[in-house]
Scaffold this motif. Sequence first.
Motif, short mmCIF file in Angstrom:
data_model
loop_
_atom_site.label_atom_id
_atom_site.label_comp_id
_atom_site.label_asym_id
_atom_site.label_seq_id
_atom_site.Cartn_x
_atom_site.Cartn_y
_atom_site.Cartn_z
N VAL A 260 35.37 -12.29 24.39
CA VAL A 260 36.45 -11.72 23.61
C VAL A 260 37.47 -11.16 24.59
N GLN A 261 38.75 -11.28 24.24
CA GLN A 261 39.79 -10.84 25.18
C GLN A 261 41.03 -10.39 24.40
N GLY A 262 41.68 -9.33 24.94
CA GLY A 262 42.93 -8.88 24.38
C GLY A 262 42.82 -8.01 23.14
N GLN A 263 41.60 -7.60 22.76
CA GLN A 263 41.42 -6.81 21.53
C GLN A 263 40.94 -5.39 21.80
N PHE A 264 40.75 -5.03 23.06
CA PHE A 264 40.23 -3.70 23.39
C PHE A 264 41.36 -2.77 23.82
N THR A 265 41.16 -1.49 23.53
CA THR A 265 42.06 -0.44 24.00
C THR A 265 41.25 0.55 24.82
N GLU A 266 41.34 0.46 26.12
CA GLU A 266 40.62 1.33 27.05
C GLU A 266 39.11 1.31 26.85
N LYS B 76 33.12 -12.54 16.46
CA LYS B 76 34.12 -11.62 15.96
C LYS B 76 33.90 -10.22 16.54
N LEU B 77 34.99 -9.45 16.60
CA LEU B 77 34.93 -8.06 17.06
C LEU B 77 35.27 -7.16 15.88
N ILE B 78 34.39 -6.18 15.60
CA ILE B 78 34.63 -5.27 14.49
C ILE B 78 34.52 -3.83 14.99
N GLN B 79 35.16 -2.93 14.28
CA GLN B 79 35.02 -1.51 14.59
C GLN B 79 33.88 -0.95 13.75
N THR B 80 32.90 -0.36 14.44
CA THR B 80 31.72 0.14 13.74
C THR B 80 31.71 1.65 13.59
N SER C 77 32.12 -15.24 43.87
CA SER C 77 33.38 -15.08 44.60
C SER C 77 34.49 -15.98 44.10
N ASN C 78 34.17 -17.02 43.33
CA ASN C 78 35.21 -17.89 42.78
C ASN C 78 35.75 -17.39 41.45
N LEU C 79 35.15 -16.32 40.91
CA LEU C 79 35.55 -15.81 39.61
C LEU C 79 36.51 -14.64 39.78
N SER C 80 37.35 -14.44 38.78
CA SER C 80 38.31 -13.34 38.81
C SER C 80 38.10 -12.48 37.57
N PHE C 81 38.06 -11.15 37.79
CA PHE C 81 37.89 -10.21 36.70
C PHE C 81 39.02 -9.19 36.73
N SER C 82 39.47 -8.76 35.55
CA SER C 82 40.58 -7.82 35.44
C SER C 82 40.03 -6.40 35.33
N ALA C 83 39.91 -5.73 36.46
CA ALA C 83 39.44 -4.35 36.52
C ALA C 83 38.09 -4.20 35.82
N PRO C 84 37.03 -4.78 36.38
CA PRO C 84 35.70 -4.64 35.77
C PRO C 84 35.25 -3.19 35.75
N ILE C 85 34.90 -2.66 34.57
CA ILE C 85 34.58 -1.25 34.42
C ILE C 85 33.11 -1.03 34.07
N ASP C 86 32.42 -2.09 33.70
CA ASP C 86 30.98 -2.00 33.45
C ASP C 86 30.36 -3.36 33.64
N LYS D 263 46.43 -0.65 25.70
CA LYS D 263 45.74 -1.85 25.25
C LYS D 263 46.20 -3.00 26.14
N ASN D 264 45.30 -3.52 26.94
CA ASN D 264 45.67 -4.54 27.91
C ASN D 264 45.29 -5.93 27.41
N PRO D 265 46.19 -6.89 27.56
CA PRO D 265 45.87 -8.25 27.09
C PRO D 265 44.74 -8.92 27.86
N ASP D 266 44.44 -8.42 29.06
CA ASP D 266 43.36 -9.01 29.85
C ASP D 266 42.06 -8.22 29.74
N ALA D 267 42.00 -7.21 28.88
CA ALA D 267 40.76 -6.48 28.65
C ALA D 267 39.82 -7.36 27.84
#
Length: 901
Positions: free
Chosen positions: A55-61, A91-95, A445-454, A475-479
Amino acid sequence: MKISSALFSGIAFTILLSTQLINRSVGDNNFNQTKNNKLKIDTPDQDRFVKVNLVQGQFTEPTEMAVLPNLDILVAQRRGELMLYKNQSKKLIQTAKLDVYFKTGSSDVNAEEGLLGITIDPKYASNQYVYLFYSPTGKSVNRLSRFKMVNDMLSMSSEKVILEFYSQREICCHTGGSLAFGPDGLLYISTGDNSTPFDVPKQEFVNKGYAPLDNRPGLQQYDARRSAGNTNDLRGKILRIKVKEDGTYTIPEGNLFPEGTAKTRPEIYVMGNRNPYRISVDKKTGFLYWGEVGPDAANDDDLRGPRGYDEVNQARKAGNFGWPYFIGNNYAYKAYDYTNGKNGAAFDAVNPINNSPNNTGLENVPGVNPAFIWYPYGESKEFPQVGSGGRTAMAGPVLYNKPGVSPYPDYYNGKLIIYEWVRGWIKAVTMAPNGDYLSMEPIMSNLSFSAPIDMELGPDGKIYVLEYGKGWFSKNPDAGIARVDYLKGNRPPVIDRLTIDKPSGLLPYKMIAKVKATDADGGKLTYLWNLGNGIKKTTTVPELQYTFTKSGAYPISVQVIDNEKATTKSAVVSVFAGNEHPKVSILISGNKSFYFPGKAVNYQVLVSDKGAAVGKERIYVSNAYTEGADLAGAQLGHQQAAQTLIGKSLMTKSDCSTCHKISETSIGPAFDKVSAKYQKDPKAIEYLASKVIKGSSGVWGEVPMPAHSAMKESEVKQIVEWVMSLSAKGNAVPSLPASGKIIPPEIINKNKPVLTLKASYSDLGAKGLIPLTTTTTFNLKSNIINFADVKDFSGFNVRNNGAFNLPGNAGWLKLGLIDLTDISAIKINSSSLVTEVDYDVEIRLDDENGKLLAKNVLSKSTFPIENSADGKFHNVFIIFKSNKPAIKNSLFVRTITMEAK
């Protein structure tokens, strides 16, 4: 550009350019051997690791996640939302939505609190217990609670408050907040020191990024001894408890302070933490690992103590890990009097003393353990593989293959995974059986991650990565969430690049697109081309020719498919039909390789714009002296590209985008605001580039930007030029005339030896199309060639004293891309340890046996050359020979000077 050392200032925000050169070279642990010491096992192919975006682009912080037994994933968001990714439906839902304190009312301060940590009970499959660490509104505490999941929703009425403790608010930083269970069912909770790393406003003596030890009345938040160094405070710690069924807890054996010990808290397992933002527990050994986000000081200071380090730490048992008395390998800070600027003695690692008036615990605190891994902003001598730049250390899981479930090669069995939020690397750490550090090497090393936080291991044994995205408090589009697979069989194709021979043209516009792709398994490739507007073509060759007859901008991409239907999609390249990029040329009269002190460089800029008249007012010409490129490098001569795209590309590859956005405020200022602020400053590019390289603080707020000394000045300037182009006000610096002369100084700055002429032209666009810009640069090298500029040689050795050394009787140096126009002589700056030994020197054109330009003995130093100028670039060989017996290390060559007529 740094983000304070907190995550969220705390996540040690530092922007490093890419190209801040993160060292991804394989470490010293690149093979294992069998008992007979004959069989070599190579590091697994890194291209077999594949990133699967769930899932991408649906998280806020997003802050932390927990992978459930059915592979659903719970994600905590700092602003209070608990999100659930459903594995079956994708799917992503708010629980749930917790009411949390996440935004301060103080100006120019970003709160870091909120919903910070999440984990699930080891028996989740039967009890559905979820543990959350959060900051409730209305009460200045951080709280650990247990909830129950019911039908994919978090039951708010089921909350059991397990533990809470005071946390000062309205000024940042350092929250910790990570949760993890050990193999024995004990729960670990990390907490930050709740102290600010910034300076007290309007004070003479301030922290300056060292250990915060200010004990003046009313400044408690500037004293980490009250929290991390306090045995009676739960802040700046990693706690360990046993949660009971009723939601209460007991203290396990082996914590740092036994129950009942005066002036201590028995929950403490590890003390002396600044911001242990992400923790992990080895599921076999029970060893605790965490990333410790460190302080901001860039250099050691005799008055204060060591520079800042980030740490990866290992606790095999309870202990004190030093903060704020020590950092890194037990590097000691010194007591400091903020009333007069005088220091005291360095702290004692064996018997540290907490004599702060803000301390409520023991004065004699436990002895200090050194860090497991530590590194500063600059390059690390102890751990060179981590590179340099911003710092935000994170600790991931220890990999173990489960019986019947082996998603990754046995090579990684028992290795600790560590990662960097800012620098972007991921490493596998090899340890001895007792846990001692042995080595580290890149993984994935061939993979790229946008600020991995966990980073968590799922029940399937696979690594799941939570990406915060490159942008703060937004809310980042690459989260997103990604799973890392390892392909043991067929691998998808790898696309190296997609190129368009001519990315624009008048109608009919014939486009020729080429893709360079490879298949590691030797499969036959098919190419599915997407030309935009519903136009798709298929080829069996890596090239497509297509003619556009309608005006417009077309996004071109290609999907490469192997014979087993594995696919890879390229990036998108836009082309423009109906308008064509203008052509810009810079003509130089005279020598096209070098410029000479005080001698005019005559230039002329020519512009042509097919189908349109050239507006001379849209020609912009400038010149600058930079560190430049290698003499034989590709940057000499003409370089045509859209300069703003080059700068933007360099910025994107760096960690600049971690702290800055184009038009939105993040932890750092928006780029367009920076552009607007400095538009009227004629020295803006030099000034801003210097700030990036040397570091800066206090210009846009409290968050400092660290030094980026490893970055190339030329690349920094390209980034700054792109930033400056964002303002609608345009260039305030006047253009040079389209033709004229530039007179170099009589004394050349050896640190900026390249003269760069740059010419840009923007057309007026076409109907429905944006204006197109072409920028051309022409680089001239100083006439003094340093030994470091010579890349090809034979018989010589490179010495650390800044010279070539000829240990024997013969050798040669090759100068590449040399225009001999107006060159009258070549001067060799050399020295010899033995004066009676001289060398015959020959200077030849194109190869060792080419046309002889000059010949003499070296002691003459200056060699007039025959006029062989033809306006073309040549290789020039300088050949050294001696008929006398070799005298080892006798000759040193330092510089070669091209002398003008």
